[in-house]
Design a protein around this motif. Structure first.
Motif, PDB file in Angstrom:
ATOM      1  N   UNK A  95       0.852  -1.196   0.000  1.00 23.62           N
ATOM      2  CA  UNK A  95       0.000   0.000   0.000  1.00 23.62           C
ATOM      3  C   UNK A  95       0.883   1.240   0.000  1.00 23.62           C
ATOM      4  N   UNK A  96       0.600   2.243  -0.875  1.00 24.49           N
ATOM      5  CA  UNK A  96       1.456   3.435  -0.942  1.00 24.49           C
ATOM      6  C   UNK A  96       1.546   4.152   0.416  1.00 24.49           C
ATOM      7  N   UNK A  97       2.747   4.351   0.951  1.00 25.84           N
ATOM      8  CA  UNK A  97       2.893   4.940   2.286  1.00 25.84           C
ATOM      9  C   UNK A  97       2.450   6.389   2.389  1.00 25.84           C
ATOM     10  N   UNK A  98       2.429   7.129   1.293  1.00 23.06           N
ATOM     11  CA  UNK A  98       2.028   8.536   1.313  1.00 23.06           C
ATOM     12  C   UNK A  98       0.519   8.706   1.197  1.00 23.06           C
ATOM     13  N   UNK A  99      -0.219   7.600   1.139  1.00 19.71           N
ATOM     14  CA  UNK A  99      -1.673   7.649   0.977  1.00 19.71           C
ATOM     15  C   UNK A  99      -2.391   7.322   2.282  1.00 19.71           C
ATOM     16  N   UNK A 100      -3.642   7.755   2.372  1.00 20.84           N
ATOM     17  CA  UNK A 100      -4.480   7.513   3.543  1.00 20.84           C
ATOM     18  C   UNK A 100      -4.961   6.071   3.498  1.00 20.84           C
ATOM     19  N   UNK A 101      -4.764   5.340   4.588  1.00 26.78           N
ATOM     20  CA  UNK A 101      -5.236   3.959   4.683  1.00 26.78           C
ATOM     21  C   UNK A 101      -6.431   3.908   5.623  1.00 26.78           C
ATOM     22  N   UNK A 102      -7.519   3.317   5.154  1.00 25.00           N
ATOM     23  CA  UNK A 102      -8.710   3.145   5.976  1.00 25.00           C
ATOM     24  C   UNK A 102      -8.879   1.647   6.231  1.00 25.00           C
ATOM     25  N   UNK A 103      -8.763   1.208   7.489  1.00 27.11           N
ATOM     26  CA  UNK A 103      -8.849  -0.230   7.770  1.00 27.11           C
ATOM     27  C   UNK A 103     -10.222  -0.833   7.480  1.00 27.11           C
ATOM     28  N   UNK A 104     -11.257  -0.010   7.296  1.00 26.43           N
ATOM     29  CA  UNK A 104     -12.580  -0.544   6.992  1.00 26.43           C
ATOM     30  C   UNK A 104     -12.790  -0.813   5.500  1.00 26.43           C
ATOM     31  N   UNK A 105     -11.820  -0.422   4.680  1.00 29.42           N
ATOM     32  CA  UNK A 105     -11.891  -0.685   3.247  1.00 29.42           C
ATOM     33  C   UNK A 105     -10.843  -1.748   2.930  1.00 29.42           C
ATOM     34  N   UNK A 106     -11.256  -2.890   2.381  1.00 31.12           N
ATOM     35  CA  UNK A 106     -10.261  -3.904   2.016  1.00 31.12           C
ATOM     36  C   UNK A 106      -9.279  -3.331   0.999  1.00 31.12           C
ATOM     37  N   UNK A 107      -8.013  -3.632   1.179  1.00 30.10           N
ATOM     38  CA  UNK A 107      -6.978  -3.071   0.308  1.00 30.10           C
ATOM     39  C   UNK A 107      -7.227  -3.394  -1.158  1.00 30.10           C
ATOM     40  N   UNK A 108      -7.820  -4.559  -1.455  1.00 29.19           N
ATOM     41  CA  UNK A 108      -8.062  -4.927  -2.852  1.00 29.19           C
ATOM     42  C   UNK A 108      -9.236  -4.159  -3.469  1.00 29.19           C
ATOM     43  N   UNK A 109     -10.001  -3.389  -2.676  1.00 29.49           N
ATOM     44  CA  UNK A 109     -11.112  -2.587  -3.213  1.00 29.49           C
ATOM     45  C   UNK A 109     -10.663  -1.237  -3.764  1.00 29.49           C
ATOM     46  N   UNK A 110      -9.454  -0.798  -3.424  1.00 26.25           N
ATOM     47  CA  UNK A 110      -8.965   0.483  -3.922  1.00 26.25           C
ATOM     48  C   UNK A 110      -8.748   0.396  -5.435  1.00 26.25           C
ATOM     49  N   UNK A 111      -9.072   1.480  -6.137  1.00 25.65           N
ATOM     50  CA  UNK A 111      -8.880   1.516  -7.589  1.00 25.65           C
ATOM     51  C   UNK A 111      -7.792   2.530  -7.926  1.00 25.65           C
ATOM     52  N   UNK A 112      -7.203   2.368  -9.102  1.00 25.03           N
ATOM     53  CA  UNK A 112      -6.129   3.279  -9.503  1.00 25.03           C
ATOM     54  C   UNK A 112      -6.694   4.494 -10.245  1.00 25.03           C
ATOM     55  N   UNK A 113      -5.798   5.314 -10.758  1.00 26.57           N
ATOM     56  CA  UNK A 113      -6.184   6.568 -11.400  1.00 26.57           C
ATOM     57  C   UNK A 113      -6.919   6.369 -12.730  1.00 26.57           C
ATOM     58  N   UNK A 114      -6.917   5.164 -13.264  1.00 25.25           N
ATOM     59  CA  UNK A 114      -7.588   4.910 -14.535  1.00 25.25           C
ATOM     60  C   UNK A 114      -9.094   4.682 -14.369  1.00 25.25           C
ATOM     61  N   UNK A 115      -9.535   4.362 -13.151  1.00 27.48           N
ATOM     62  CA  UNK A 115     -10.948   4.092 -12.909  1.00 27.48           C
ATOM     63  C   UNK A 115     -11.697   5.420 -12.837  1.00 27.48           C
ATOM     64  N   UNK A 116     -12.752   5.619 -13.650  1.00 28.39           N
ATOM     65  CA  UNK A 116     -13.393   6.937 -13.715  1.00 28.39           C
ATOM     66  C   UNK A 116     -14.232   7.324 -12.498  1.00 28.39           C
ATOM     67  N   UNK A 117     -14.916   6.389 -11.855  1.00 25.38           N
ATOM     68  CA  UNK A 117     -15.800   6.720 -10.731  1.00 25.38           C
ATOM     69  C   UNK A 117     -15.096   6.406  -9.421  1.00 25.38           C
TER      70      UNK A 117
END
Length: 170
Positions: A45-67
């Motif tokens: 997980x990128x260390x400069x980013x906000x991590x929310x333990x209630x969101x599974x790490x695999x649910x995060x999307x990259x900059x290519x996802x529009x919504x």
């Protein structure tokens, strides 16, 4: 805060895991998260980013996802937003999330001045501060499903005066 206990062992021993700790939602009801709660981010997980333990790490999307969160939309999004990697506060302080549901642009951002910029001076402009990424996503997506997310219009006194970074929006 309440704890839900489930019998998951063959011997019938009841134990509560961190995933089963519940908290009241916006309607005062309690329900456990549908996935395990992890208190520390995965090593990738990128260390400069906000991590929310209630969101599974695999649910995060990259900059290519529009919504995704972190994007401001000029029109009402056609579907629910997904969590994105958002930058943490540079000074290490707590990062807050601002849901803009009525403004000239709508979405979820971490910059309070940006949220104010797109709601102040807008007829019916509305933003809501949330303390976690998951709470912000839930709030925005619930309002989106209820039809409460709208693109507002500038009042005459604010028209042609919005400054965004280094450019003037007219």
């Amino acid at each position: 805060m309440s704890v839900s206990v489930q019998d998951t062992s063959p011997a019938g021993d009841a134990k509560a895991s961190p995933a089963e700790v519940t908290s009241p939602d916006s309607h005062g009801m309690s329900s456990p998260p549908p996935y395990p709660v992890v208190s520390t981010p995965p090593s990738w997980f990128p260390p400069q980013c906000v991590y929310d333990p209630l969101i599974p790490a695999h649910d995060y999307v990259d900059d290519q996802y529009p919504l995704r969160s972190g994007v401001l939309f000029s029109s009402v999004p056609c579907g629910p937003l997904k969590p994105a990697y958002l930058p943490a506060a540079p000074d290490g302080s707590k990062t807050f999330f601002y849901c803009i549901t009525v403004g000239v642009k709508v979405g979820i951002v971490t910059d309070a001045s940006l949220a104010a910029e797109f709601t102040n001076g807008v007829s019916g402009g509305f933003k809501k501060k949330r303390h976690s990424h998951s709470a912000a996503l839930q709030y925005f997506n619930e309002d989106l499903a209820a039809g409460k997310v709208n693109i507002g219009k500038w009042r005459k006194s604010r028209r042609n005066r919005l400054v965004c970074g280094t450019c003037v929006i007219v």
